[in-house]
Design an enzyme around this catalytic site. Structure first.
Site, PDB file in Angstrom:
ATOM      1  N   HIS A   1       0.799  -1.226   0.000  1.00 43.42           N
ATOM      2  CA  HIS A   1       0.000   0.000   0.000  1.00 43.42           C
ATOM      3  C   HIS A   1       0.831   1.275   0.000  1.00 43.42           C
ATOM      4  CE1 HIS A   1      -3.991  -1.828   0.874  1.00 43.42           C
ATOM      5  NE2 HIS A   1      -3.275  -2.733   1.505  1.00 43.42           N
TER       6      HIS A   1
ATOM      7  N   LYS B   1      -8.312  13.915   4.391  1.00 40.12           N
ATOM      8  CA  LYS B   1      -7.407  12.757   4.386  1.00 40.12           C
ATOM      9  C   LYS B   1      -6.401  12.984   5.508  1.00 40.12           C
ATOM     10  CE  LYS B   1      -6.436  13.919   0.003  1.00 40.12           C
ATOM     11  NZ  LYS B   1      -6.653  12.679  -0.707  1.00 40.12           N
ATOM     12  N   ARG B   2      -5.571  11.978   5.828  1.00 39.68           N
ATOM     13  CA  ARG B   2      -4.520  12.204   6.812  1.00 39.68           C
ATOM     14  C   ARG B   2      -3.638  13.373   6.386  1.00 39.68           C
ATOM     15  NH1 ARG B   2      -4.063   8.472  11.235  1.00 39.68           N
ATOM     16  NH2 ARG B   2      -2.081   9.462  11.710  1.00 39.68           N
TER      17      ARG B   2
ATOM     18  N   LYS C   1       0.820  14.538   0.725  1.00 42.05           N
ATOM     19  CA  LYS C   1      -0.548  14.826   0.286  1.00 42.05           C
ATOM     20  C   LYS C   1      -0.753  16.323   0.025  1.00 42.05           C
ATOM     21  CE  LYS C   1      -2.404  10.828   2.839  1.00 42.05           C
ATOM     22  NZ  LYS C   1      -3.130   9.978   1.873  1.00 42.05           N
TER      23      LYS C   1
ATOM     24  N   THR D   1      -8.642   6.456  -2.056  1.00 42.46           N
ATOM     25  CA  THR D   1      -9.980   5.885  -2.171  1.00 42.46           C
ATOM     26  C   THR D   1     -11.009   6.997  -1.960  1.00 42.46           C
ATOM     27  OG1 THR D   1      -9.685   5.188   0.126  1.00 42.46           O
ATOM     28  CG2 THR D   1      -9.502   3.491  -1.557  1.00 42.46           C
TER      29      THR D   1
ATOM     30  N   LYS E   1     -14.715   8.175  -3.919  1.00 37.40           N
ATOM     31  CA  LYS E   1     -15.989   8.525  -3.267  1.00 37.40           C
ATOM     32  C   LYS E   1     -16.493   9.871  -3.773  1.00 37.40           C
ATOM     33  CE  LYS E   1     -14.196   6.029   0.691  1.00 37.40           C
ATOM     34  NZ  LYS E   1     -13.399   6.170   1.924  1.00 37.40           N
TER      35      LYS E   1
HETATM   36  C1  26V Z   1       2.276   1.934   8.109  1.00 38.32           C
HETATM   37  C2  26V Z   1       2.579   1.902   9.423  1.00 38.32           C
HETATM   38  C3  26V Z   1       3.992   1.757   9.803  1.00 38.32           C
HETATM   39  C4  26V Z   1       4.150   1.290  11.214  1.00 38.32           C
HETATM   40  C5  26V Z   1       3.282   2.027  12.166  1.00 38.32           C
HETATM   41  C6  26V Z   1       1.816   1.928  11.820  1.00 38.32           C
HETATM   42  C7  26V Z   1       1.554   1.996  10.369  1.00 38.32           C
HETATM   43  C8  26V Z   1       0.263   2.117   9.955  1.00 38.32           C
HETATM   44  C9  26V Z   1      -0.037   2.155   8.618  1.00 38.32           C
HETATM   45  C10 26V Z   1       0.984   2.084   7.701  1.00 38.32           C
HETATM   46  C11 26V Z   1       0.671   2.005   6.256  1.00 38.32           C
HETATM   47  C12 26V Z   1       0.265   3.206   5.606  1.00 38.32           C
HETATM   48  C13 26V Z   1      -0.070   2.774   4.223  1.00 38.32           C
HETATM   49  C14 26V Z   1      -1.398   3.252   3.783  1.00 38.32           C
HETATM   50  O1  26V Z   1      -2.297   3.544   4.543  1.00 38.32           O
HETATM   51  N1  26V Z   1      -1.519   3.308   2.487  1.00 38.32           N
HETATM   52  C15 26V Z   1      -2.708   3.806   1.849  1.00 38.32           C
HETATM   53  O2  26V Z   1      -3.450   2.670   1.417  1.00 38.32           O
HETATM   54  C16 26V Z   1      -4.649   3.060   0.756  1.00 38.32           C
HETATM   55  C17 26V Z   1      -5.408   1.784   0.435  1.00 38.32           C
HETATM   56  O3  26V Z   1      -4.721   1.045  -0.500  1.00 38.32           O
HETATM   57  C18 26V Z   1      -4.319   3.856  -0.489  1.00 38.32           C
HETATM   58  O4  26V Z   1      -5.520   4.263  -1.097  1.00 38.32           O
HETATM   59  C19 26V Z   1      -3.487   5.080  -0.130  1.00 38.32           C
HETATM   60  O5  26V Z   1      -3.084   5.750  -1.290  1.00 38.32           O
HETATM   61  C20 26V Z   1      -2.279   4.653   0.670  1.00 38.32           C
HETATM   62  O6  26V Z   1      -1.574   5.786   1.159  1.00 38.32           O
END
Ligand code: 26V
Length: 796
Positions: A352, A532-533, A538, A640, A644
């Site tokens: 992701h 969004k975050r 972003k 995503t 929407k």
């Molecule tokens: C990474 C980590 C690293 C360790 C600590 C906790 C944590 C929590 C989440 C993440 C992953 C972040 C990746 C993410 O959210 N990607 C998003 O995924 C969406 C669904 O596929 C996508 O639409 C977004 O573009 C993408 O940023």
């Protein structure tokens, strides 16, 4: 569902539950009591298809998919369940009969915020689509006591407070004390006659809490199984009797911390032992449960890949590779090669993100201490892969004294996928270039999608009614049918109704903004939304700089015919992400200054409601005219939210990033406001020293905007809050805010002009809706079923 209950029957059931489940007489009942009574009434109706689905899957020996995710950003459940059961009209009537306000009842439910953002919300959309498609599935996650923190603003700055959704009964879940598994940590490994035996030093019990997730039309429900951590021994009676009461509860305290809180970082590697333990806790409990179910139905482990598909949502559960091999080798006596092949036939991995700071790595020291047996197995996997594939050392799983979880997940997966066409190409060209060369058939694309039940039918009833009237209701389960709207795109009566629906949503939102923030919004202004975050890539910074520049332009010529605009921001920053928090502060400071300017306020306002979450998204997206999807090209894996907005008839201003590329292809370039560098161009500009300064010097608007911030124009004359942010923008600017500014500003002026041509704007909005059918998560799930899981739907 065969027979739908009538409004009277619903009313009677609600009263029954109010009395017999809640133990309240109607004259004493609070909104909370009513909401629980309504939820139990709806839950009763979900249990029947749920049992039927579980029985049919077992009786037919169906293959199941298991979706392992550290996050499920569910939001509220009640409204969505009512819609999926086809009970919205009957429930409206039932609540009327009881003299209740439906919105008040629905709003009483806390959001289940068990996720940070896109990745967690995608998992929730997938759960709904899996049920709507009758695909036998379990979601496995953690039952966090505290979901994502609540956000407040104090003097414009983000303040986090704990979220406590479970500090009240949760009517949707069923606790299964019989499905409990021991999960071990630490300790050591002994060699007993050539067999490895892991003797953990600590252990906890994972207990299953099940929530049924009902699909469209209520035919099928799958299980979301969340694990709660419990102590293996409740407390130490010896210590208690010796008078040491605090120490006596230590085992309990230790266990409970495991499922206590969701890690609030999205994309920053925290490297914390507790996080690693949470990941293993989820993964081990899920795999033990999967093997138990498999062995109850089959006696030959070699059938595993034919009956079980496991999807790893990012690398967070990537310890599944070694854990599954451990269970197969150490507990079921398979040899290494057999275990490896079965694991690879079963596991798949979704990537992701490409951001290097979000790629998980654990120090070998930490992983070896917490999971000593897994460390041995990882070494075996790495060595085996070196021998069998001839991989070079720089793609080893173990390098720089770290375990590279991306490499581990890739090597143990049958299929690896990216989440948009562009992202998948970049996955092949960058992070996994070497592994892709060695395993050229492994990477596939599955472009994300969102569920049209929640994100259109439920959250935008005004538009849903218009769609039903125009093309029938079939779009709800076959979103491609929206293409039939193309025939109405030149029909003035249809476009008038479309505009009226949007305007009604904007009025509702404007009322909310007035009540919540004291902002008096003009429903005829462009509602320009970025939610969004908060993340540098972003580029909320780009958006707020554009606001400053526009404000100045309006000031310079206040009598010109400006197009009124309300900019709305929403989103949280990770608590430790200092720069993102500075951007929040800046947006709030700029908003405070601009909103009170009497000269410009009829043309430009800024609203930043705190605590953006799923429920707020359901209010904002249907009211948006313009969707801001402005990340630096090459950085947003998919997005995503962008989908929407499109299906709710907002036009997009965006870069060629993530799924924006496919959205633009579908809706047509002429119905999309494109700006900015491409991913290739961005990479080249980034490599040029001094790119930021050069771009700033070329843009008078940008220079003036940065200058105002530097002079403390928005911060009471103080410049210090924004020193570092400005310094980074001038001298580093890794996300190319400066290089994209001029094109962004100019494209926003095209938006202004387009909005003034209402019939043309409405036509573009209609075509965006009509061509958004591809972005249903039903299409995504069908793709996974065919290309990744090899699963067929089950008929009842
Ligand atoms: C990474 C980590 C690293 C360790 C600590 C906790 C944590 C929590 C989440 C993440 C992953 C972040 C990746 C993410 O959210 N990607 C998003 O995924 C969406 C669904 O596929 C996508 O639409 C977004 O573009 C993408 O940023």
């Amino acid at each position: 569902m065969t027979q739908l209950p009538s409004a009277q029957q619903l009313r009677d059931q609600i009263l029954y539950h109010l009395t017999h489940t809640q133990g309240r007489g109607s004259e004493f009942a609070t909104t909370f009591d009513w909401r629980l009574a309504v939820s139990y009434t709806i839950r009763d109706l979900i249990v029947t298809p749920w049992m039927a689905a579980i029985r049919a899957s077992r009786d037919q020996g169906a293959k199941r998919v298991y979706y392992l995710s550290m996050e499920f950003l569910i939001g509220r459940i009640l409204g969505d369940a009512i819609i999926n059961l086809g009970l919205d009209a009957a429930m409206d009537e039932a609540l009327d009969l009881l003299g209740l306000d439906k919105q008040e009842v629905l709003d009483n439910e806390p959001d289940a915020a068990l996720g940070n953002g896109g990745l967690g919300r995608l998992a929730a959309c997938f759960m709904e689509s899996l049920s709507s498609l009758q695909c036998p599935a379990f979601g496995y996650g953690i039952r966090y006591e505290h979901g994502l923190f609540r956000q407040r603003f104090e003097a414009g700055q983000q303040v986090e407070t704990p979220e406590d959704w479970l500090n009240q009964p949760h009517p949707w879940e069923f606790v299964r004390i019989d499905y409990s598994y021991t999960v071990g940590f630490k300790g050591h490994v002994e060699d007993r006659d050539g067999r490895a035996v892991w003797l953990p030093g600590e252990s906890v019990v994972a207990r299953a809490y099940d929530t049924p997730v009902v699909g469209w039309e209520g035919h099928w429900a799958n299980t979301l199984r969340l694990w709660g951590a419990h102590p293996t021994t409740l407390f130490d009676l010896h210590r208690f009797n010796a008078g040491d009461h605090a120490a006596a509860s230590e085992p309990e305290a230790l266990a409970r911390t495991l499922s206590r809180v969701l890690y609030p970082d999205d994309g920053t590697e925290s490297g914390k032992e507790l996080r690693l333990k949470q990941e293993y806790f989820l993964t081990s409990a899920a795999l033990q449960d999967i093997l138990r179910r498999f062995l109850a139905e089959h006696d030959d482990l070699s059938l595993l890949p034919q009956k079980v598909a496991i999807q790893l949502n990012d690398t967070h559960p990537a310890i599944a590779g070694p854990e599954l091999m451990r269970l197969l080798m150490d507990e079921h006596g398979l040899d290494f090669a057999e275990a490896r092949d079965l694991a690879r036939g079963t596991l798949n991995y979704t990537n992701h993100t490409l951001l290097p700071e979000a790629l998980e790595r654990w120090s070998t020291w930490l992983l070896g201490r917490v999971l000593p047996r897994h460390m041995q197995i990882i070494q075996m996997i790495d060595e085996d892969h070196r021998k069998t594939s001839g991989r070079p050392d720089h793609v080893a799983i173990l390098r720089h004294d770290e375990v590279q979880m991306g490499e581990l997940a890739f090597i143990m997966a049958g299929k690896v996928n990216g989440v948009s066409a562009l992202h998948t190409d970049l996955v092949k060209e960058t992070v996994f270039a070497d592994l892709h060369r060695l395993h050229p058939d492994r990477i596939v694309n599955q472009t994300n999608g969102v569920t049209p039940r929640r994100w259109l039918r439920m959250s935008n009833p005004a538009l849903a009614r218009l769609l039903d009237d125009s093309i029938g209701t079939g779009w709800t389960k076959d979103l491609a049918q929206l293409s039939r709207l193309e025939a109405h795109a030149d029909d003035a009566a249809f476009l008038d109704r479309l505009r009226a629906a949007k305007r009604a949503n904007k009025v509702v939102l404007a009322n909310g903004l007035l009540a919540g923030l004291g902002i008096k919004a003009d429903p005829d202004a462009i509602f320009d939304v970025q939610v969004k975050r908060i993340h540098e890539y972003k580029r909320q910074l780009l958006n707020i700089l554009e606001a400053i520049a526009l404000w100045q332009r309006i000031h310079d010529d206040p009598n010109a015919d400006w197009t009124p605009r309300l900019k709305i921001f929403g989103g949280k920053a990770a608590p430790g992400y200092w720069l993102a928090k500075t951007v929040i502060h800046l947006i709030n400071d700029v908003a405070a200054t601009i909103n009170k300017d009497p000269v410009t306020s009829k043309f430009l306002q800024i609203a930043y409601p705190p605590n953006y979450n799923v429920s707020m998204a359901e209010d904002l997206i249907p009211a948006a005219d313009l969707s801001e999807q402005i990340s630096t090209a090459g950085k947003e894996a998919s997005g995503t939210g962008n989908m929407k907005f499109t299906m709710n008839g907002a036009l997009t201003i965006g870069t060629l990033d993530g799924a924006n590329v496919e959205i633009r292809e579908h809706v047509g370039a002429e119905n999309f406001f494109l700006f900015g560098l491409t991913a290739d161009e961005a990479a080249r500009v980034r490599a040029r020293p001094g790119h930021a300064r050069a771009a700033i010097e070329k843009s008078e608007d940008l220079r003036a905007a940065l200058q105002m911030i530097a002079e403390g124009k928005f911060s009471g004359g103080r410049a210090d809050p924004y020193f570092s942010l400005l310094d980074r923008t001038w001298h580093d600017d890794p996300f190319l805010v400066a290089s994209d500014f001029e094109d962004y500003f100019a494209t926003q002026r095209k938006v202004d002009a387009a909005y003034r041509d209402a019939p043309h704007w409405d036509r573009m909005a209609a075509l965006n809706i009509a061509r958004s059918g591809f972005f249903s998560s039903d299409r995504t799930i069908r793709g996974y079923m065919q290309d990744v899981w090899h699963i067929e739907p089950v008929t009842l």
